[in-house]
Design an enzyme around this catalytic site. Structure first.
Site, mmCIF file in Angstrom:
data_model
loop_
_atom_site.group_PDB
_atom_site.id
_atom_site.type_symbol
_atom_site.label_atom_id
_atom_site.label_comp_id
_atom_site.label_asym_id
_atom_site.label_seq_id
_atom_site.Cartn_x
_atom_site.Cartn_y
_atom_site.Cartn_z
ATOM 1 N N CYS A 145 0.861 -1.166 0.000
ATOM 2 C CA CYS A 145 0.000 0.000 0.000
ATOM 3 C C CYS A 145 0.905 1.225 0.000
ATOM 4 C CB CYS A 145 -0.899 -0.001 1.239
ATOM 5 S SG CYS A 145 -2.049 -1.405 1.273
ATOM 6 N N GLY A 162 -10.484 0.653 0.080
ATOM 7 C CA GLY A 162 -9.066 0.911 -0.076
ATOM 8 C C GLY A 162 -8.247 -0.218 0.528
ATOM 9 N N CYS A 163 -7.036 0.080 0.916
ATOM 10 C CA CYS A 163 -6.146 -0.924 1.499
ATOM 11 C C CYS A 163 -6.821 -1.599 2.692
ATOM 12 C CB CYS A 163 -4.850 -0.263 1.942
ATOM 13 S SG CYS A 163 -3.679 -1.382 2.719
ATOM 14 N N PHE A 164 -6.876 -2.917 2.678
ATOM 15 C CA PHE A 164 -7.640 -3.610 3.716
ATOM 16 C C PHE A 164 -7.019 -3.541 5.108
ATOM 17 C CE2 PHE A 164 -6.152 -7.717 1.300
ATOM 18 C CZ PHE A 164 -4.816 -7.444 1.572
ATOM 19 N N TRP A 165 -5.759 -3.127 5.213
ATOM 20 C CA TRP A 165 -5.150 -2.998 6.546
ATOM 21 C C TRP A 165 -5.949 -2.036 7.423
ATOM 22 C CZ3 TRP A 165 0.428 -1.717 4.496
ATOM 23 C CH2 TRP A 165 0.971 -2.871 3.890
#
Length: 226
Positions: free
Chosen positions: A18, A51-54
């Site tokens: 990311c 968006g970024c799954f983190w």
């Protein structure tokens, strides 16, 4: 060799997964839903892409009533549910998070409010912050008719409220299948709290959650083996 490979994968991930942002996005105080979810007793499942799954996983892992938050992929097929393929943009997958929750503690409409307030900017198409591509799209994935009705009503409510200058482009997508992401993506925020990406992009979302929703904020990170 497996340990070395895992280390190299983690290092590569930290450098290129990311993209590193300049600043965190601004939280928005979305209104409570006028169409509240009417859910039967027992644990329920929801899927969100933002968006970024983190960060998506990180925020929902701090919500009371959430019993599981798993990072993964939604929208494509099993063969393409691999990080290197998804991140290349050649699949139909979106980075997503599958949430298990207790509606007696937190309802689906409340999860939606959190999503739009602190997780994702609903006016950005195929991107969130520094991350670009259709796999970073903002999407709500209802798993039953009630969730679909609540999501549709809430997006319409937010559109009429005029909170954002630009129109809402968050999609409501039909559920196909959810594929858990690789192990090194799970609980990423808890395992890598000093990551530059986490500190500058996702940690502020958790801070916003604590500030804006203190009654359902959980201080401890819900660790999930997937």
């Amino acid at each position: 060799m497996h340990k070395i490979a895992a280390l190299l994968a983690a290092t590569s991930l930290a450098l290129s997964a990311c993209a590193e942002p300049a600043v965190a996005e601004e939280a928005v105080n979305a209104p409570a839903a006028t169409r509240t979810a009417k859910e039967a007793k027992g644990l329920k499942t929801a899927v969100f892409a933002g968006g970024c799954f983190w960060g998506v996983e990180g925020v929902f892992s701090h919500v009371k009533g959430v019993t599981s938050a798993v990072s993964g992929y939604h929208g494509g097929n099993a063969a393409s549910a691999k990080y290197d393929l998804v991140s290349s943009g050649v699949t139909n997958h979106a980075e997503a998070v599958r949430i298990t929750y207790d509606p007696a503690v937190v309802r689906y409409d409340q999860l939606l409010r959190i999503f739009f307030s602190v997780v994702a900017d609903p006016t950005l198409k195929n991107r969130q912050g520094p991350d670009t591509g259709a796999h970073y799209r903002s999407a709500i994935v209802p798993l039953n008719a009630e969730q679909a009705a609540v999501a549709k009503a809430y997006i319409a409510q937010l559109g009429k409220a005029g909170i954002w200058k630009n129109p809402i482009v968050t999609r409501i997508e039909a559920y196909k299948a959810f594929y858990p992401a690789e192990a090194y993506h799970q609980d990423y925020m808890a395992i890598n709290p000093t990551s530059r990406y986490i500190v500058r992009w996702d940690a502020p979302k958790v801070t916003a959650l604590k500030t804006m929703f203190p009654n359902i904020y959980r201080a401890s990170f819900l660790r999930d083996a997937g």
